[in-house]
Design a protein around this motif. Structure first.
Motif, PDB file in Angstrom:
ATOM      1  N   GLY A 192       0.631  -0.974  -0.134  1.00  0.00           N
ATOM      2  CA  GLY A 192       0.087  -0.222  -0.070  1.00  0.00           C
ATOM      3  C   GLY A 192       0.862   1.684   0.291  1.00  0.00           C
ATOM      4  N   SER A 240       0.652   6.409  -0.559  1.00  0.00           N
ATOM      5  CA  SER A 240       0.344   7.113   0.064  1.00  0.00           C
ATOM      6  C   SER A 240       1.416   8.317   0.246  1.00  0.00           C
ATOM      7  CB  SER A 240      -0.296   6.920   1.991  1.00  0.00           C
ATOM      8  OG  SER A 240      -1.456   7.791   1.507  1.00  0.00           O
ATOM      9  N   LYS A 300      -0.867   5.056   8.027  1.00  0.00           N
ATOM     10  CA  LYS A 300      -2.384   4.822   8.465  1.00  0.00           C
ATOM     11  C   LYS A 300      -3.178   5.191   6.878  1.00  0.00           C
ATOM     12  CE  LYS A 300      -2.849   6.815  12.928  1.00  0.00           C
ATOM     13  NZ  LYS A 300      -3.732   7.600  14.210  1.00  0.00           N
ATOM     14  N   ARG A 301      -2.181   5.718   6.018  1.00  0.00           N
ATOM     15  CA  ARG A 301      -3.164   5.544   4.648  1.00  0.00           C
ATOM     16  C   ARG A 301      -2.359   4.315   3.914  1.00  0.00           C
ATOM     17  NH1 ARG A 301      -3.419  10.701   5.502  1.00  0.00           N
ATOM     18  NH2 ARG A 301      -0.929  11.577   4.255  1.00  0.00           N
ATOM     19  N   ASP A 305      -1.224   1.722   5.053  1.00  0.00           N
ATOM     20  CA  ASP A 305      -1.452   0.214   5.757  1.00  0.00           C
ATOM     21  C   ASP A 305      -3.316   0.089   5.013  1.00  0.00           C
ATOM     22  OD1 ASP A 305      -0.820  -1.667   7.699  1.00  0.00           O
ATOM     23  OD2 ASP A 305      -2.493  -0.656   9.107  1.00  0.00           O
ATOM     24  N   GLU A 306      -3.988   1.117   5.476  1.00  0.00           N
ATOM     25  CA  GLU A 306      -5.234   1.163   4.392  1.00  0.00           C
ATOM     26  C   GLU A 306      -5.521   0.387   3.272  1.00  0.00           C
ATOM     27  OE1 GLU A 306      -7.590   3.862   4.895  1.00  0.00           O
ATOM     28  OE2 GLU A 306      -7.463   4.649   7.274  1.00  0.00           O
ATOM     29  N   TYR A 325      -4.347  -3.202   3.230  1.00  0.00           N
ATOM     30  CA  TYR A 325      -4.760  -3.957   3.467  1.00  0.00           C
ATOM     31  C   TYR A 325      -6.152  -4.494   2.288  1.00  0.00           C
ATOM     32  CZ  TYR A 325      -3.981  -5.429   8.344  1.00  0.00           C
ATOM     33  OH  TYR A 325      -2.777  -5.863   9.012  1.00  0.00           O
ATOM     34  N   LEU A 326      -6.067  -3.204   1.852  1.00  0.00           N
ATOM     35  CA  LEU A 326      -6.860  -3.189   0.420  1.00  0.00           C
ATOM     36  C   LEU A 326      -6.289  -3.636  -0.908  1.00  0.00           C
ATOM     37  CD1 LEU A 326      -9.826  -1.754  -1.196  1.00  0.00           C
ATOM     38  CD2 LEU A 326      -8.457  -0.570  -1.814  1.00  0.00           C
ATOM     39  N   LEU A 377      -3.750   5.027  -1.326  1.00  0.00           N
ATOM     40  CA  LEU A 377      -4.595   5.950  -0.973  1.00  0.00           C
ATOM     41  C   LEU A 377      -4.229   7.579  -0.618  1.00  0.00           C
ATOM     42  CD1 LEU A 377      -6.842   3.375   1.724  1.00  0.00           C
ATOM     43  CD2 LEU A 377      -7.296   3.976  -0.636  1.00  0.00           C
TER      44      LEU A 377
END
Length: 231
Positions: free
Chosen positions: A194, A196, A210-211, A213-214, A217-218, A230
């Motif tokens: 991921g 960002s 955090k973005r 990491d999101e 997971y996507l 993201l």
């Protein structure tokens, strides 16, 4: 009868003795001063030599300690401590200039299964192979950080948004091409990624993480071995 005398007359003995003693005292004082001078020079030279040796040893020890602190001993990626310092530095720079690096979060797909089935020594081998493969792809100005376990963070200065997915896929390709031999079996390895960037509304670098990491997971939800971003 004649008495022939050579040397010092009796009435001159006191003056002669005083003169000789004065010369002896003068010579003794000069000798002592020279001796003390020699001792001082030797001590000073010894102190300088000891200082230089000690300073060199301290410098070597400090560099060795810094290297141990800043490098992950297993994988030779950067340590989390080193990564946090650099992330904080890049975030401060972003607040001043508006320019920041691409931030990556990555972990190994099914890594727990590899550890459980083949043992932690094989899991360690997998991590080492992956880091080595990534180092053959990224630049010297980039930083790969072992964040914890099988989780890695990447800092890529100058990497533009339009090139992110292509770059991530290149990393995935390098990882998936690895083949770790365990006895007669070959382990196939994949990872999920991921990305960002820093935003003006971020309080600190952890918001970008955090973005990322999101986005990671996507990638997991999409079937793993993929990359997302993201903003």
């Amino acid at each position: 009868d004649w008495i022939i005398a050579m040397g010092v007359h009796l009435d001159e003995i006191d003056a002669y003795t005083e003169k000789v003693n004065s010369e002896i005292d003068s010579l003794s004082s000069d000798s002592i001063i020279k001796l003390l001078g020699y001792i001082f020079v030797v001590l000073l030279l010894g102190f300088v030599i000891l200082y230089l040796i000690g300073n060199k040893h301290l410098l070597t020890s400090t560099k060795s300690l810094e290297k141990e602190i800043n490098i992950d001993t297993l994988t030779k990626a950067s340590s989390r401590r080193s990564g946090e310092i650099n992330l904080n530095s890049f975030f401060k720079q972003f607040k001043q200039t508006g320019e920041g690096p691409a931030i990556m979060m990555m972990d190994i797909d099914d890594y727990k299964h590899i550890n459980d089935k083949y043992g932690h020594h094989v899991g360690d081998m997998v991590l080492t192979e992956i880091v080595d493969a990534i180092y053959h792809i990224i630049r010297n100005s980039d930083q790969l950080i072992r964040w914890g376990g099988d989780e890695f963070v990447g800092i890529f200065p100058g990497l533009r948004e339009e090139h992110i997915i292509e770059f991530g896929e290149k990393l995935l390709e390098g990882i998936s091409s690895l083949e770790v031999l365990v006895g007669n079996e070959t382990i196939s390895i994949t990872a999920s990624i991921g990305f960002s960037y820093f935003k003006d509304t971020d309080i600190d670098y952890s918001d970008a993480l955090k973005r990322a990491d999101e986005a990671l997971y996507l990638s997991k939800e999409q079937g793993k071995n993929s990359v997302n971003m993201l903003l």
